[in-house]
Design an enzyme around this catalytic site. Sequence first.
Site, mmCIF file in Angstrom:
data_model
loop_
_atom_site.group_PDB
_atom_site.id
_atom_site.type_symbol
_atom_site.label_atom_id
_atom_site.label_comp_id
_atom_site.label_asym_id
_atom_site.label_seq_id
_atom_site.Cartn_x
_atom_site.Cartn_y
_atom_site.Cartn_z
ATOM 1 N N HIS A 160 -7.706 -4.913 -1.034
ATOM 2 C CA HIS A 160 -6.756 -4.033 -0.360
ATOM 3 C C HIS A 160 -6.774 -4.334 1.142
ATOM 4 O O HIS A 160 -7.827 -4.522 1.720
ATOM 5 C CB HIS A 160 -7.089 -2.564 -0.617
ATOM 6 N N SER B 138 0.835 -1.201 0.000
ATOM 7 C CA SER B 138 0.000 0.000 0.000
ATOM 8 C C SER B 138 0.878 1.263 0.000
ATOM 9 O O SER B 138 1.690 1.433 -0.893
ATOM 10 C CB SER B 138 -0.961 -0.039 1.195
ATOM 11 N N ASP C 71 -9.732 -4.061 -5.517
ATOM 12 C CA ASP C 71 -8.904 -3.000 -4.941
ATOM 13 C C ASP C 71 -8.979 -1.767 -5.836
ATOM 14 O O ASP C 71 -8.708 -1.863 -7.037
ATOM 15 C CB ASP C 71 -7.453 -3.496 -4.825
#
Length: 319
Positions: free
Chosen positions: A291, A108, A261
């Site tokens: 995610h 991320s 995501d």
Amino acid sequence: KLFIKDLHFDEVPVRIYLPRVPSASKQRGVVFFHGGCGMFGSIRSHERICRYIARKSDSVVVSVGYHLSPERKYPAQTLDCLTATVHFLKTAENYGVDPDRIIVCGDSAGGTFTASVCQELVNRKDIPKIRAQVLIYPFLQALNFNLPSHQKNAFIAFLSRERTVHFILRYLKKDCSMKEAILAGSHVPESMNLKYKKWIYPDLIPEIFKLGYKPPLPTSLLPQVHEETKELFDTRLSPLLAEDAVVCHLPDTCIITCEHDVLRDDGLLYKKRLEDNNVKVTWHHMEEGFHCALGFFGYGIFSFPSSNKMVNHTVNFIK
């Protein structure tokens, strides 16, 4: 199986995981940056992941506890990651690590920092080159929030489209009332859209990932919003905007994307950019992934198949 020490690399907190069994030759090193939008997460939140990577890949892992926003203003987070990486490259041999076999890895926002650090080190001649980078569902651009994955996963739990922009504005300590304008694209002048169209554009996404995609309605520029949010176009925050002269020198790369995501297409677009610049890319796409899935790794029945797959793909790439 591991020695674990908390240290500081030039005032940046790190936790280092060293295999207990001494190696006959110098070992691999892995620098890990945790995710969390630059505002959440810690060395502890990614403890299980780093231990597993150290054990399974037989590497020395350095987990970086960069200072979080808003206590430390952007770009302190990227600079901390850069400082810790440079320190490790210079002192690797003190930890039994071959300085030419150091890999940088992050998930991320940690993937953003990974991409940024590798770009910033491209022209450094005074330290060894990064051997490879691993980007796990990275955030890579703040230019366009209307790509196919933004539409498809707009309301997905953990990281919705709206939340993505909200977190970026909070991370940069900006007024969150600008969120709607940025979601619409009103922060980007037409000249900039035209300039970066060659790198960030829905047509660059493979057709298989564009099912049901509808091009957004055109919007007009809001000059005040553009002025207030110029950091969004820094390559430290949007590594996808780096010039080809930088991208062509990047190390071998592993990119992991997830179907569910909003940031999926950031990874797909960076994959294309790297391949267009003859950088070797290993790509894994998690059909069932989402995610934040990595954060569930190692929690037994609360873990997800995609969590384990991502970590094992990372380990195999490192090896």
